[in-house]
Design a protein around this motif. Structure first.
Motif, short mmCIF file in Angstrom:
data_model
loop_
_atom_site.label_atom_id
_atom_site.label_comp_id
_atom_site.label_asym_id
_atom_site.label_seq_id
_atom_site.Cartn_x
_atom_site.Cartn_y
_atom_site.Cartn_z
N ARG A 76 0.80 -1.61 -0.17
CA ARG A 76 -0.12 0.12 -0.12
C ARG A 76 0.80 0.82 0.37
O ARG A 76 0.50 2.29 -0.70
CB ARG A 76 -0.75 0.13 1.41
CG ARG A 76 -2.24 -1.09 1.02
CD ARG A 76 -2.56 -1.01 2.67
NE ARG A 76 -1.27 -1.51 3.66
CZ ARG A 76 -2.35 -1.03 5.09
NH1 ARG A 76 -2.94 -0.61 5.83
NH2 ARG A 76 -1.44 -0.88 5.85
N GLU A 77 1.98 1.05 0.88
CA GLU A 77 3.48 2.22 1.03
C GLU A 77 4.54 2.18 0.38
O GLU A 77 5.19 2.39 0.35
CB GLU A 77 3.05 2.62 2.72
CG GLU A 77 1.77 3.06 2.69
CD GLU A 77 1.86 3.80 4.33
OE1 GLU A 77 2.61 4.03 4.64
OE2 GLU A 77 0.07 3.64 4.58
N ASN A 78 4.74 0.38 -0.31
CA ASN A 78 6.05 0.21 -0.30
C ASN A 78 6.54 0.79 0.22
O ASN A 78 8.14 1.59 0.41
CB ASN A 78 6.32 1.30 -1.75
CG ASN A 78 7.39 0.54 -2.76
OD1 ASN A 78 7.65 -0.59 -2.89
ND2 ASN A 78 8.46 1.31 -3.06
N ARG A 79 6.72 0.45 1.11
CA ARG A 79 7.59 0.64 2.45
C ARG A 79 8.22 -1.58 3.32
O ARG A 79 6.90 -2.16 3.32
CB ARG A 79 6.58 0.62 4.21
CG ARG A 79 6.53 1.69 3.92
CD ARG A 79 5.45 2.83 4.35
NE ARG A 79 5.73 2.90 6.14
CZ ARG A 79 5.00 2.57 7.29
NH1 ARG A 79 4.14 3.89 7.41
NH2 ARG A 79 5.31 2.59 8.45
N LEU A 80 8.72 -1.10 3.39
CA LEU A 80 9.78 -2.68 4.42
C LEU A 80 9.89 -2.15 5.29
O LEU A 80 9.57 -1.80 6.48
CB LEU A 80 11.30 -2.59 4.33
CG LEU A 80 12.06 -3.51 4.34
CD1 LEU A 80 12.22 -4.85 3.60
CD2 LEU A 80 13.50 -3.36 4.74
N TRP B 108 2.48 -1.49 12.89
CA TRP B 108 1.07 -1.39 12.26
C TRP B 108 0.65 -2.91 11.30
O TRP B 108 1.07 -3.77 11.91
CB TRP B 108 0.47 -0.76 10.93
CG TRP B 108 2.40 -0.88 9.68
CD1 TRP B 108 1.87 -1.02 8.44
CD2 TRP B 108 3.04 -0.45 9.58
NE1 TRP B 108 2.60 -1.03 7.64
CE2 TRP B 108 3.77 -1.27 8.17
CE3 TRP B 108 4.06 -0.16 10.34
CZ2 TRP B 108 4.62 -0.82 7.77
CZ3 TRP B 108 5.69 -0.10 10.13
CH2 TRP B 108 6.26 -0.62 8.36
N GLU B 109 -0.48 -2.71 11.44
CA GLU B 109 -1.29 -4.18 10.74
C GLU B 109 -1.86 -4.25 9.22
O GLU B 109 -2.12 -2.67 8.28
CB GLU B 109 -2.45 -4.88 11.27
CG GLU B 109 -2.23 -4.74 12.98
CD GLU B 109 -3.95 -5.48 13.12
OE1 GLU B 109 -3.43 -6.05 14.26
OE2 GLU B 109 -4.81 -5.42 12.53
N VAL B 110 -1.31 -4.86 8.11
CA VAL B 110 -1.08 -4.74 6.69
C VAL B 110 -2.44 -6.31 6.31
O VAL B 110 -1.98 -7.04 7.24
CB VAL B 110 -0.21 -4.74 6.17
CG1 VAL B 110 -0.63 -4.83 5.05
CG2 VAL B 110 0.94 -3.76 6.33
N VAL C 247 0.81 -7.45 1.08
CA VAL C 247 1.76 -8.03 1.94
C VAL C 247 2.10 -9.15 0.82
O VAL C 247 1.64 -9.79 0.29
CB VAL C 247 1.59 -8.49 2.98
CG1 VAL C 247 2.60 -8.73 4.02
CG2 VAL C 247 0.99 -7.26 4.58
N ARG C 248 3.23 -8.80 0.71
CA ARG C 248 4.59 -9.55 0.24
C ARG C 248 5.90 -10.09 0.52
O ARG C 248 6.44 -8.84 1.12
CB ARG C 248 5.06 -9.52 -1.74
CG ARG C 248 5.29 -7.86 -1.41
CD ARG C 248 5.29 -8.00 -3.28
NE ARG C 248 5.77 -6.72 -4.47
CZ ARG C 248 7.37 -6.41 -3.26
NH1 ARG C 248 8.16 -7.46 -2.99
NH2 ARG C 248 7.74 -4.64 -3.53
N LEU C 249 6.39 -11.00 0.06
CA LEU C 249 8.28 -11.10 0.56
C LEU C 249 8.68 -10.08 -0.46
O LEU C 249 8.43 -9.65 -1.20
CB LEU C 249 8.18 -12.28 0.54
CG LEU C 249 7.82 -13.60 0.98
CD1 LEU C 249 8.87 -15.25 0.47
CD2 LEU C 249 8.71 -12.84 2.73
#
Length: 113
Positions: A13-17, A39-41, A46-48
């Motif tokens: 969603r935010e391109n955050r590691l 936070w929760e996603v 989510v992807r590896l």
């Protein structure tokens, strides 16, 4: 899909590691690598993380606990404590696993930045 605790993932969603700290069927609980903001996603978002994404964040391949003998021993002790039914012992074992992971696999790389 489920993710193991400690896995590095991308919040698309935010391109955050992020690093996985827990999950349910519908959501993944994550935090910034090395601790901090949590936070929760939704699972669908989510992807590896790729090796390139981990490297770009300053997490070399050795930041993974795969093959760490101490990690294996601590996880085995945690599983044994959980099976014993002694809640206090199980919590102590989980703290030991997480403390080792942070100190041996994450913090050394974040403090060099």
């Amino acid at each position: 899909m489920t993710y193991r605790n400690g896995a590095y993932v991308m919040d698309t969603r935010e391109n955050r590691l992020a690093q996985v700290i827990g999950s349910t069927d519908a959501r993944v609980q994550v935090q910034r690598p090395g601790g901090g903001l949590q936070w929760e996603v939704p699972v669908a978002d989510v992807r590896l993380a790729t090796r390139e994404e981990r490297d770009a964040a300053g997490l070399p391949a050795s930041a993974s606990p795969v093959g760490c003998a101490e990690c294996a021993a601590l996880v085995a002790a945690r599983q044994e404590a959980g099976a014993s039914g002694d809640e206090e012992k199980a919590v102590d074992a989980m703290v030991a696993v997480r403390s080792h992971f942070r100190e041996a696999h994450v913090l050394p790389y974040w403090t060099r930045r």
